[in-house]
Design an enzyme around this catalytic site. Structure first.
Site, short mmCIF file in Angstrom:
data_model
loop_
_atom_site.label_atom_id
_atom_site.label_comp_id
_atom_site.label_asym_id
_atom_site.label_seq_id
_atom_site.Cartn_x
_atom_site.Cartn_y
_atom_site.Cartn_z
N THR A 115 63.53 16.06 55.02
CA THR A 115 63.22 15.48 56.26
C THR A 115 61.70 14.69 56.07
O THR A 115 61.67 13.54 56.71
CB THR A 115 62.50 16.60 57.20
OG1 THR A 115 63.73 17.62 57.24
CG2 THR A 115 62.14 16.33 58.56
N GLU A 152 46.54 15.02 52.90
CA GLU A 152 46.34 15.31 54.39
C GLU A 152 47.56 15.92 55.14
O GLU A 152 47.47 16.38 56.21
CB GLU A 152 46.08 13.71 54.80
CG GLU A 152 45.90 13.58 56.34
CD GLU A 152 44.53 14.45 56.76
OE1 GLU A 152 43.65 13.89 56.29
OE2 GLU A 152 44.57 15.48 57.64
N ILE A 191 48.45 15.41 62.19
CA ILE A 191 46.64 15.16 62.66
C ILE A 191 45.95 15.01 61.58
O ILE A 191 46.01 15.60 60.53
CB ILE A 191 46.45 16.65 63.24
CG1 ILE A 191 47.52 17.01 64.52
CG2 ILE A 191 44.98 16.58 63.85
CD1 ILE A 191 47.13 18.45 64.95
N GLY A 213 63.53 19.88 62.77
CA GLY A 213 63.07 19.36 61.59
C GLY A 213 61.68 20.12 61.36
O GLY A 213 60.88 19.39 60.66
N LYS A 215 47.76 27.34 55.22
CA LYS A 215 47.09 26.21 55.76
C LYS A 215 45.55 26.62 55.91
O LYS A 215 44.72 25.77 55.81
CB LYS A 215 47.69 25.72 56.98
CG LYS A 215 49.18 25.15 56.72
CD LYS A 215 49.70 24.81 58.04
CE LYS A 215 51.12 23.91 57.76
NZ LYS A 215 51.98 24.12 59.05
N1 HSE Z 1 57.21 24.22 58.88
C1 HSE Z 1 55.92 23.77 59.17
C2 HSE Z 1 55.44 23.96 60.87
C3 HSE Z 1 56.01 22.26 59.02
O1 HSE Z 1 56.29 24.42 61.63
O2 HSE Z 1 54.35 23.55 61.37
C4 HSE Z 1 54.74 21.63 59.25
O3 HSE Z 1 53.75 21.94 58.18
#
Ligand code: HSE
Length: 394
Positions: free
Chosen positions: A5, A118, A125, A176, A194
């Site tokens: 993707t 990033e 973002i 996606g 994250k």
């Molecule tokens: N699978 C992640 C989400 C993709 O849904 O946020 C983006 O990092």
């Protein structure tokens, strides 16, 4: 590396925005190879496909490498080899960055190239670069984010359209947004990595994502949403990091948010990251949090930055020294509980509570006063038939 993707999105942006990118980078960015196990017959990159990463490692013409394969291995081996050969690397791979970020930054520094990421947090973002270059005059005291697009999309559809969990997860996959294995999204692992990355960046040390208590949204039901409605609140999967003394306390969990909370209105696949700095005050970074082109846009932004710094390492403060996170059990919260227990039992355990009636037969909801996680867990032990517990976001 990786024509899924995001990788195919990067190729598309390099094609569509070729001229403007060339102007900003100082020269055109030419796509030379696409590494993938598959062939992609009829695709514009068909003739660029290679299956062995060493073809790229050993080609001195390649200056910049994009990694969009996902997962720690073999991405780590490939990225490390590229950096050691003096090639810049950008990645959207949060699993790789959370696990090996500090080490790859050091390797990049030693070889006078850059390792940028990033796209690994918040999709399109800009959040990494602002934290690393704009907010450097501040001590960041809080980061609270909706950083997973899949689960935010799912929770929004479940709350607004009464959609079924499995059905709406399939939609998120078809759009996606989801990871290859969507367990990483719905169990909160993606959001956990994250917030580990963001916390590492603001403290400059290595935060181990395994130390972050993490719950996903798999236990959120239509009944929970009825209680949220009765309270005038919404349920959102939050990733939180708060400064406590010299360290941070982190958590990923579904929270109840009232309408005055800055993240209350962040719906669908959008992400938002609330940041509080000791001088800056409050700020919000909001935008498209997942999906092909938004995420690929962040990758291409890194490519342009690397092209402009082709002979220079941009110093990033993220050392390998581990940060010991604060004990999450000492964190204070107010809690929401659903139970089949009697009011006598509830009050014997919690004393002061506020009851919530969502019209569900044979059960009751209540909200506690503010208390530590440890205190809450101890009190809850004496309440029978507990069906759900959620935290309220302050
Ligand atoms: N699978 C992640 C989400 C993709 O849904 O946020 C983006 O990092």
């Amino acid at each position: 590396m990786g024509y899924g993707t995001i990788g195919s999105g990067v190729a598309e942006i390099l094609r569509v925005n070729r001229d403007v990118i060339a102007k900003r980078a100082g020269e055109p960015l030419e796509l030379k190879y696409v590494l993938d196990l598959r062939e992609f017959k009829g695709d514009p990159v068909e003739h660029l496909i290679v299956h062995d990463y060493e073809t790229i490692v050993n080609d001195p013409e390649v200056d910049i490498v994009v990694e969009t394969m996902g997962g720690v291995e073999p991405a780590y081996t490939f990225v490390k080899a590229m950096l050691e050969k003096g090639k810049h690397v950008t990645t959207s791979n949060k699993a790789l960055v959370a696990e090996k970020g500090a080490e790859l930054i050091r390797i990049a520094r030693e070889h006078k190239v850059n390792f940028l990421f990033e796209a690994s947090v918040g999709g399109g973002i800009p959040i990494i670069r602002p934290l690393l270059s704009s907010l450097t005059g501040d001590v960041v005291e809080e980061i609270t984010g909706i950083v997973n697009g899949t689960t935010n999309y799912m929770l929004t559809k479940m709350a607004k359209e009464g959609s079924d969990f499995d059905e709406v997860l399939k939609e998120a996959q078809a759009n996606g947004y989801a990871e290859k294995d969507p367990t990483a999204d719905v169990e909160g692992h993606d959001a956990c990595r994250k917030i580990a990355i963001l916390t590492s960046l603001v403290c400059g040390q290595q935060v181990d994502y395994r130390d972050i208590p993490t719950e996903g949204i798999t236990k959120i039901s239509a009944t929970d949403i009825k209680y949220a409605n009765a309270l005038g609140k919404v349920i959102k999967l939050l990733a939180r990091s708060k400064k406590v003394g010299d360290t941070y306390v982190c958590r990923v969990a579904p929270y109840l948010l009232g309408p005055s909370h800055p993240l209350h209105h962040v719906d669908d696949v959008f992400n938002a990251i609330f940041v509080h700095g000791n001088m800056f005050g409050d700020g919000m970074f909001y935008g498209s949090g997942a999906g092909k082109l938004p995420t690929a846009s962040a990758v291409v932004g890194d490519m342009v930055a690397m092209a402009k710094h082709i002979d220079k390492n941009i110093y990033l403060e993220w050392e390998e020294e581990p940060l010991i996170l604060s004990n999450p059990n000492q964190q204070e919260n107010t809690f929401f509980v659903r139970t089949g227990a009697s009011k006598e039992e509830i009050e014997a355990a919690f004393y002061h509570v506020e009851y919530v009636d969502a019209g569900i037969p044979d059960e009751i909801g209540f909200i506690t006063v503010k208390m530590t996680e440890a205190d809450f867990a101890r009190k809850l032990e004496s309440v029978t038939d507990v069906r759900q517990t959620l935290r309220l976001a302050d």
